[in-house]
Design an enzyme around this catalytic site. Structure first.
Site, mmCIF file in Angstrom:
data_model
loop_
_atom_site.group_PDB
_atom_site.id
_atom_site.type_symbol
_atom_site.label_atom_id
_atom_site.label_comp_id
_atom_site.label_asym_id
_atom_site.label_seq_id
_atom_site.Cartn_x
_atom_site.Cartn_y
_atom_site.Cartn_z
ATOM 1 N N HIS A 1 0.854 -1.191 0.000
ATOM 2 C CA HIS A 1 0.000 0.000 0.000
ATOM 3 C C HIS A 1 0.884 1.234 0.000
ATOM 4 O O HIS A 1 2.087 1.139 0.232
ATOM 5 C CB HIS A 1 -0.917 0.014 1.231
ATOM 6 C CG HIS A 1 -0.138 0.176 2.497
ATOM 7 N ND1 HIS A 1 0.454 -0.884 3.142
ATOM 8 C CD2 HIS A 1 0.186 1.283 3.218
ATOM 9 C CE1 HIS A 1 1.099 -0.440 4.211
ATOM 10 N NE2 HIS A 1 0.964 0.870 4.279
ATOM 11 N N HIS B 1 5.756 6.133 -1.008
ATOM 12 C CA HIS B 1 6.500 4.913 -1.318
ATOM 13 C C HIS B 1 5.643 3.692 -1.006
ATOM 14 O O HIS B 1 4.637 3.799 -0.309
ATOM 15 C CB HIS B 1 7.795 4.860 -0.498
ATOM 16 C CG HIS B 1 7.540 4.697 0.964
ATOM 17 N ND1 HIS B 1 7.191 5.765 1.774
ATOM 18 C CD2 HIS B 1 7.536 3.595 1.760
ATOM 19 C CE1 HIS B 1 7.009 5.321 3.014
ATOM 20 N NE2 HIS B 1 7.203 4.016 3.030
#
Length: 180
Positions: A37, A120
């Protein structure tokens, strides 16, 4: 008390590509494919009342769907690396969405996020990794680019307290609206 954070899900085919990168670094605990995620705002352990307020406020976010691409590879932790990640190409829409989440959390009384937003997807958490293997991994994956994918929703995730987080559950999802 739920431990909550907001984020973006990674499409299955992109997650599959990331999963193919796994391996080759001793000291790395690789993240499961279904746990990939992109965190927008860590909220933390909060009571049910505040969780309902956050859910209600997130429903009011007015933003359009946008395109995103994962790109590059790096580590957090400097000389003592603790996380291996895939980065995200610059996206003004992503930064606006994250800023809305940050504002909502602060208005509802949460402390400002202490770290600068660095979008990220974490691939692995590390403890005393083999630095030569880690540097080789980063060098060989530094030019990675995912396909461009559309972000049409964001989610409110929960996690149970554990080392490194996960597993994560989607508590609520919020559609981005084309007419926003």
């Amino acid at each position: 008390m739920p431990r909550l954070f907001t984020g973006l899900e990674i499409p299955g085919d992109v997650a599959f590509d990331l999963d193919l990168m796994r391996g080759g670094i001793s000291g790395a605990r690789w993240i499961d494919r279904d746990s990939y995620h992109l965190t927008l705002r860590f909220i933390g352990d909060i009571d049910e009342g505040l969780a309902r307020e956050i859910d209600y406020a997130l429903e009011g976010i007015d933003a359009k769907p946008f395109k995103l691409r994962l790109s590059g590879c790096g580590v957090f932790g400097g000389n003592k690396p603790h996380a291996l990640f895939v980065g995200v190409e610059e996206s003004a829409e992503l930064r606006r969405l994250q800023a809305m989440h940050e504002r909502i959390c602060q208005v509802l009384g949460l402390a400002p996020e202490g770290r600068k937003f660095a979008p990220h997807v974490t691939l692995a958490r590390m403890k005393d990794p083999d630095l030569r293997a880690l540097h080789s991994f980063v060098a060989s994956h530094n030019l990675y680019k995912s396909r461009v994918f559309e972000v049409a929703r964001f989610v409110l995730f929960s996690s149970r307290p554990s080392r490194g987080g996960g597993p994560y559950a989607v508590e609520e999802s919020y559609q981005l609206q084309a007419g926003a």
